[in-house]
Write a protein that holds these residues in place. Structure first.
Motif, PDB file in Angstrom:
ATOM      1  N   LEU A  48       0.957  -1.259  -0.047  1.00 17.87           N
ATOM      2  CA  LEU A  48       0.017  -0.095   0.063  1.00 17.87           C
ATOM      3  C   LEU A  48       0.906   1.344   0.025  1.00 17.87           C
ATOM      4  N   LEU A  49       2.002   0.957   0.858  1.00 13.91           N
ATOM      5  CA  LEU A  49       2.794   2.413   0.709  1.00 13.91           C
ATOM      6  C   LEU A  49       3.357   2.640  -0.516  1.00 13.91           C
ATOM      7  N   PHE A  50       4.017   1.293  -1.499  1.00 15.01           N
ATOM      8  CA  PHE A  50       4.485   1.646  -2.686  1.00 15.01           C
ATOM      9  C   PHE A  50       3.234   2.353  -3.630  1.00 15.01           C
ATOM     10  N   GLU A  51       2.189   1.791  -3.523  1.00 18.33           N
ATOM     11  CA  GLU A  51       1.136   2.501  -4.530  1.00 18.33           C
ATOM     12  C   GLU A  51       0.746   3.503  -3.809  1.00 18.33           C
ATOM     13  N   VAL A  80      -5.918   8.112   0.413  1.00 18.90           N
ATOM     14  CA  VAL A  80      -6.599   7.248   0.995  1.00 18.90           C
ATOM     15  C   VAL A  80      -6.074   6.007   1.105  1.00 18.90           C
ATOM     16  N   VAL A  81      -4.835   5.682   0.123  1.00 20.67           N
ATOM     17  CA  VAL A  81      -4.300   4.377   0.228  1.00 20.67           C
ATOM     18  C   VAL A  81      -3.315   4.337   1.341  1.00 20.67           C
ATOM     19  N   LEU A  82      -2.719   5.572   1.426  1.00 14.62           N
ATOM     20  CA  LEU A  82      -1.577   5.693   2.649  1.00 14.62           C
ATOM     21  C   LEU A  82      -2.112   5.747   3.971  1.00 14.62           C
ATOM     22  N   GLU A  83      -3.631   6.221   4.155  1.00 18.71           N
ATOM     23  CA  GLU A  83      -4.110   6.088   5.432  1.00 18.71           C
ATOM     24  C   GLU A  83      -4.556   4.671   5.570  1.00 18.71           C
ATOM     25  N   ARG A  84      -5.055   3.724   4.464  1.00 21.36           N
ATOM     26  CA  ARG A  84      -4.896   2.580   4.686  1.00 21.36           C
ATOM     27  C   ARG A  84      -3.795   1.678   5.275  1.00 21.36           C
ATOM     28  N   ALA A  85      -2.745   2.218   4.707  1.00 16.24           N
ATOM     29  CA  ALA A  85      -1.248   1.691   5.074  1.00 16.24           C
ATOM     30  C   ALA A  85      -0.943   1.857   6.444  1.00 16.24           C
ATOM     31  N   MET A  86      -1.380   3.010   6.862  1.00 18.47           N
ATOM     32  CA  MET A  86      -1.290   3.695   8.271  1.00 18.47           C
ATOM     33  C   MET A  86      -2.212   2.901   9.203  1.00 18.47           C
ATOM     34  N   ALA A  87      -3.353   2.379   8.870  1.00 20.69           N
ATOM     35  CA  ALA A  87      -4.252   1.666   9.717  1.00 20.69           C
ATOM     36  C   ALA A  87      -3.812   0.462   9.980  1.00 20.69           C
ATOM     37  N   LEU A  88      -2.955  -0.261   8.977  1.00 23.94           N
ATOM     38  CA  LEU A  88      -2.473  -1.493   9.064  1.00 23.94           C
ATOM     39  C   LEU A  88      -1.076  -1.409   9.937  1.00 23.94           C
ATOM     40  N   ALA A  89      -0.531  -0.316   9.811  1.00 27.56           N
ATOM     41  CA  ALA A  89       0.834  -0.355  10.413  1.00 27.56           C
ATOM     42  C   ALA A  89       0.941   1.033  11.155  1.00 27.56           C
ATOM     43  N   PRO A  90       0.023   1.117  12.354  1.00 28.34           N
ATOM     44  CA  PRO A  90       0.102   2.435  12.977  1.00 28.34           C
ATOM     45  C   PRO A  90       1.453   2.758  13.624  1.00 28.34           C
ATOM     46  N   ASN A  91       2.408   1.841  13.829  1.00 34.13           N
ATOM     47  CA  ASN A  91       3.543   2.360  14.276  1.00 34.13           C
ATOM     48  C   ASN A  91       4.922   2.033  13.524  1.00 34.13           C
ATOM     49  N   PRO A 133       7.353   3.696  11.036  1.00 36.46           N
ATOM     50  CA  PRO A 133       7.964   5.021  11.007  1.00 36.46           C
ATOM     51  C   PRO A 133       7.834   5.486   9.549  1.00 36.46           C
ATOM     52  N   VAL A 134       8.070   4.704   8.684  1.00 37.04           N
ATOM     53  CA  VAL A 134       8.339   5.127   7.214  1.00 37.04           C
ATOM     54  C   VAL A 134       6.921   5.629   6.677  1.00 37.04           C
ATOM     55  N   VAL A 135       5.666   4.753   7.043  1.00 38.17           N
ATOM     56  CA  VAL A 135       4.283   4.905   6.855  1.00 38.17           C
ATOM     57  C   VAL A 135       4.168   6.503   7.484  1.00 38.17           C
ATOM     58  N   LEU A 136       4.077   6.561   8.711  1.00 35.28           N
ATOM     59  CA  LEU A 136       3.862   7.790   9.502  1.00 35.28           C
ATOM     60  C   LEU A 136       4.487   8.970   8.704  1.00 35.28           C
ATOM     61  N   ASN A 137       5.707   8.911   8.473  1.00 30.99           N
ATOM     62  CA  ASN A 137       6.509   9.945   7.962  1.00 30.99           C
ATOM     63  C   ASN A 137       6.000  10.375   6.476  1.00 30.99           C
ATOM     64  N   TYR A 138       5.748   9.435   5.883  1.00 32.81           N
ATOM     65  CA  TYR A 138       5.283   9.579   4.436  1.00 32.81           C
ATOM     66  C   TYR A 138       4.091  10.415   4.507  1.00 32.81           C
ATOM     67  N   LEU A 139       3.354   9.921   5.097  1.00 38.68           N
ATOM     68  CA  LEU A 139       1.883  10.415   5.224  1.00 38.68           C
ATOM     69  C   LEU A 139       2.059  12.052   5.462  1.00 38.68           C
ATOM     70  N   ARG A 160       0.739  21.827   2.672  1.00 40.58           N
ATOM     71  CA  ARG A 160       0.161  22.378   3.731  1.00 40.58           C
ATOM     72  C   ARG A 160      -1.115  22.107   3.858  1.00 40.58           C
ATOM     73  N   GLN A 161      -1.632  20.920   4.185  1.00 43.03           N
ATOM     74  CA  GLN A 161      -2.858  20.516   4.585  1.00 43.03           C
ATOM     75  C   GLN A 161      -2.646  19.831   5.839  1.00 43.03           C
ATOM     76  N   ASN A 162      -3.810  20.051   6.620  1.00 45.36           N
ATOM     77  CA  ASN A 162      -3.761  19.204   7.938  1.00 45.36           C
ATOM     78  C   ASN A 162      -2.697  19.397   8.859  1.00 45.36           C
ATOM     79  N   VAL A 163      -2.005  20.441   8.825  1.00 47.25           N
ATOM     80  CA  VAL A 163      -0.397  20.617   9.222  1.00 47.25           C
ATOM     81  C   VAL A 163      -0.489  20.187  10.671  1.00 47.25           C
ATOM     82  N   ALA A 164      -1.369  20.479  11.565  1.00 49.06           N
ATOM     83  CA  ALA A 164      -1.034  20.100  12.882  1.00 49.06           C
ATOM     84  C   ALA A 164      -1.093  18.305  12.949  1.00 49.06           C
ATOM     85  N   GLU A 165      -2.184  18.053  12.448  1.00 53.72           N
ATOM     86  CA  GLU A 165      -2.117  16.409  12.277  1.00 53.72           C
ATOM     87  C   GLU A 165      -0.974  15.846  11.667  1.00 53.72           C
ATOM     88  N   ALA A 166      -0.597  16.343  10.736  1.00 53.52           N
ATOM     89  CA  ALA A 166       0.727  15.823  10.023  1.00 53.52           C
ATOM     90  C   ALA A 166       2.033  15.924  10.757  1.00 53.52           C
TER      91      ALA A 166
END
Length: 539
Positions: free
Chosen positions: A386-389, A404-415, A417-423, A431-437
């Motif tokens: 999912l991260l590749f896609e 959408v795809v990256l959030e699916r990846a994060m849901a599967l791997a919430p811890n 680091p590479v997924v959290l960092n990419y998203l 400059r979207q959802n800056v605080a959450e990002a």
């Protein structure tokens, strides 16, 4: 043009001046990547001045990189006489002794290797192969108190299994086979094929079939032959077992990029010991391609018969080698062909996707990565796919789909680091959802604090959110960890300028300019000259 002979007449005197010229030409050719010309001139220099340790040392390294066994042995012999043979040279000599069935010589060299220290953990396995050759087999034993015991254990099971099969002891081989394959995990395809052939040749057809999954193109030919009972395989000899050991070690060392040069040398020594060994050719092809010697990788991959059991694996390595050698169209054509075969599997789709992404065909890459997910059921898709896609979609400017795809990846791997960092970073860039990002990146940094790329994301996110004072030290840490990264140095320059440290900012931008390309290079050059302006801000 002065022509230097590659061999001097018998009894010819040493000619240091001519040797120096040949050596100089060899070094120039070496620097230009003209390997064949470099080898010819190293050979000539060695002939003209056999007492030169410098010439012999360079000849030795170049011979290994190019696969010139004769030159490697000749230069190794000269270095041995001078007491200057590198530690891996002892491994070369052990392979030669095993190939001659000089068990006493191999034993003596193995003892020397153990005394030298660097590769001492290999000694129990090598000694076990020697005893097999001598006809009084003793299984490899690693003492629990040995400081390298854990490292040696990583390799023992494969050799215990092969040695048991050599003696026809299937019952002893099977548990060792299971442990060896479990240890290698996703890298076990070639090992599975080798062990399946050895089992089948000793009448253990059912056990052999268990090693080759049904429905996968990689194993299709082997499974068909096993099902028909059409398998012949000679026992693995001591020198072949030794070659496998070096090859496996080379592959493991390569996981740390700082050890790539040694990995290539070990892989080449393995091919010298077993020049027809398919598994050692596969490893050599991969490491040569990864180590900047892609033409050698292409040559090794092409030695593997396309219509044999290892043909699919050889073709996969050939794709990577061709791409590394710059022949991307040939690599792409082959990758598409492999991915289109029935039962191609996710690995082939991922290889195609990565190649397409490297060629900036991000839509095609996303489609390939999506196709790789077809082998998995709902909820079973690995987060990495999912991260590749998502990465391909994001780079292809299809951000809404990517998110959408990256959030699916994060849901599967919430811890992860590479997924959290990419998203997180992808949203910071927009400059979207800056605080959450920023929160996602903080979590990624806490999970992997030494990662320079994640530190850059955290520093840049703080800068974007207005925390310039907090951004600078984090970006300085990132730049220290990756001094050749253009993006990190540009981010640091922007933050330093905003903090009023303008001389240091220009220094950081100048460092970035050494590695920047395209639009980024023009933007950074403008900042070096004019300072930071809104239109020059990093994205």
């Amino acid at each position: 043009m002065l022509t230097i002979p590659v061999a001097a007449p018998a009894g010819a005197s040493v000619d240091p001046q001519a040797a120096l010229h040949a050596y100089a030409r060899a070094r120039l050719a070496d620097g230009d990547g003209a390997m064949a010309l470099a080898v010819d001139n190293y050979r000539a220099a060695l002939t003209l001045d056999p007492d030169s340790v410098d010439v012999a040392r360079r000849s030795y390294v170049q011979a290994l990189e190019s696969g010139d066994r004769a030159l490697a042995l000749r230069s190794a012999a000269l270095l041995e006489e001078q007491g200057a043979l590198p530690r891996d040279g002892t491994l070369l000599l052990i392979g030669e002794a095993l190939g001659r069935k000089d068990w006493a010589g191999a034993r003596a060299l193995t003892a020397r290797m153990a005394e030298e220290g660097n590769f001492s953990f290999l000694a129990p396995i090598i000694t076990s192969w020697i005893t097999l050759g001598e006809g009084h087999y003793v299984a490899p034993v690693v003492a629990g108190q040995d400081r390298f015991a854990a490292l040696a254990q990583r390799y023992i099971d494969e050799h215990v299994a092969l040695q048991a099969l050599d003696r026809g002891d299937v019952a002893a081989a099977v548990p060792a086979i299971r442990r060896a394959i479990a240890l290698r995990g996703g890298e076990s395809a070639a090992l599975r094929l080798t062990l399946a052939a050895q089992l089948a040749a000793r009448g253990a057809k059912a056990e052999a079939l268990m090693l080759v999954p049904a429905g996968e193109a990689t194993f299709a030919r082997a499974r068909a032959d096993l099902t028909r009972g059409k398998v012949k395989a000679a026992a693995v000899t001591p020198v072949q077992g030794y070659a496998r050991l070096l090859s496996r070690l080379a592959s493991d060392i390569a996981s740390d990029n700082s050890g790539m040069a040694l990995s290539v040398r070990l892989a080449r020594i393995a091919t010298f010991a077993d020049p027809g060994g398919t598994e050692v050719q596969l490893v050599a092809a991969r490491l040569l391609s990864a180590g900047g010697l892609a033409q050698g990788g292409v040559a090794e991959a092409r030695k593997i018969p396309v219509d044999g059991w290892y043909g699919a694996l050889g073709q996969a390595e050939l794709v990577d080698a061709l791409a590394a050698a710059g022949d991307r169209q040939a690599a792409l054509a082959l990758a598409r062909s492999l991915a289109a075969e029935p039962g191609a599997g996710s690995e082939r789709q991922v290889r195609l996707g990565r190649l397409l992404a490297d060629m900036n065909d991000f839509d095609g890459a996303a489609a390939a990565f999506r196709a790789a997910q077809a082998d998995y059921g709902d909820g079973q898709v690995p987060w990495a796919l999912l991260l590749f896609e998502g990465s391909a979609l994001e780079q292809g400017e299809r951000w809404d789909e990517a998110r959408v795809v990256l959030e699916r990846a994060m849901a599967l791997a919430p811890n992860e680091p590479v997924v959290l960092n990419y998203l997180g970073y992808a949203q910071i860039e927009r400059r979207q959802n800056v605080a959450e990002a920023l929160d996602l990146i903080k979590k990624a940094s806490a999970l992997k604090p030494q990662d320079a790329s994640i530190a850059d994301s955290l520093g840049w996110a703080r800068y974007v959110t207005g925390d310039v004072a907090g951004a600078v030290p984090v970006l300085e840490r990132a730049a220290a960890g990756a001094p050749a990264d253009a993006t990190i140095n540009e981010h640091l320059g922007d933050a330093l300028w905003s903090a009023g440290r303008r001389y240091e900012a220009r220094y950081a931008w100048s460092a970035a300019s050494l590695f920047a390309q395209g639009d980024g290079a023009e933007r950074i050059a403008a900042k070096v000259e004019q300072g930071l302006k809104p239109e020059y801000a990093a994205p």
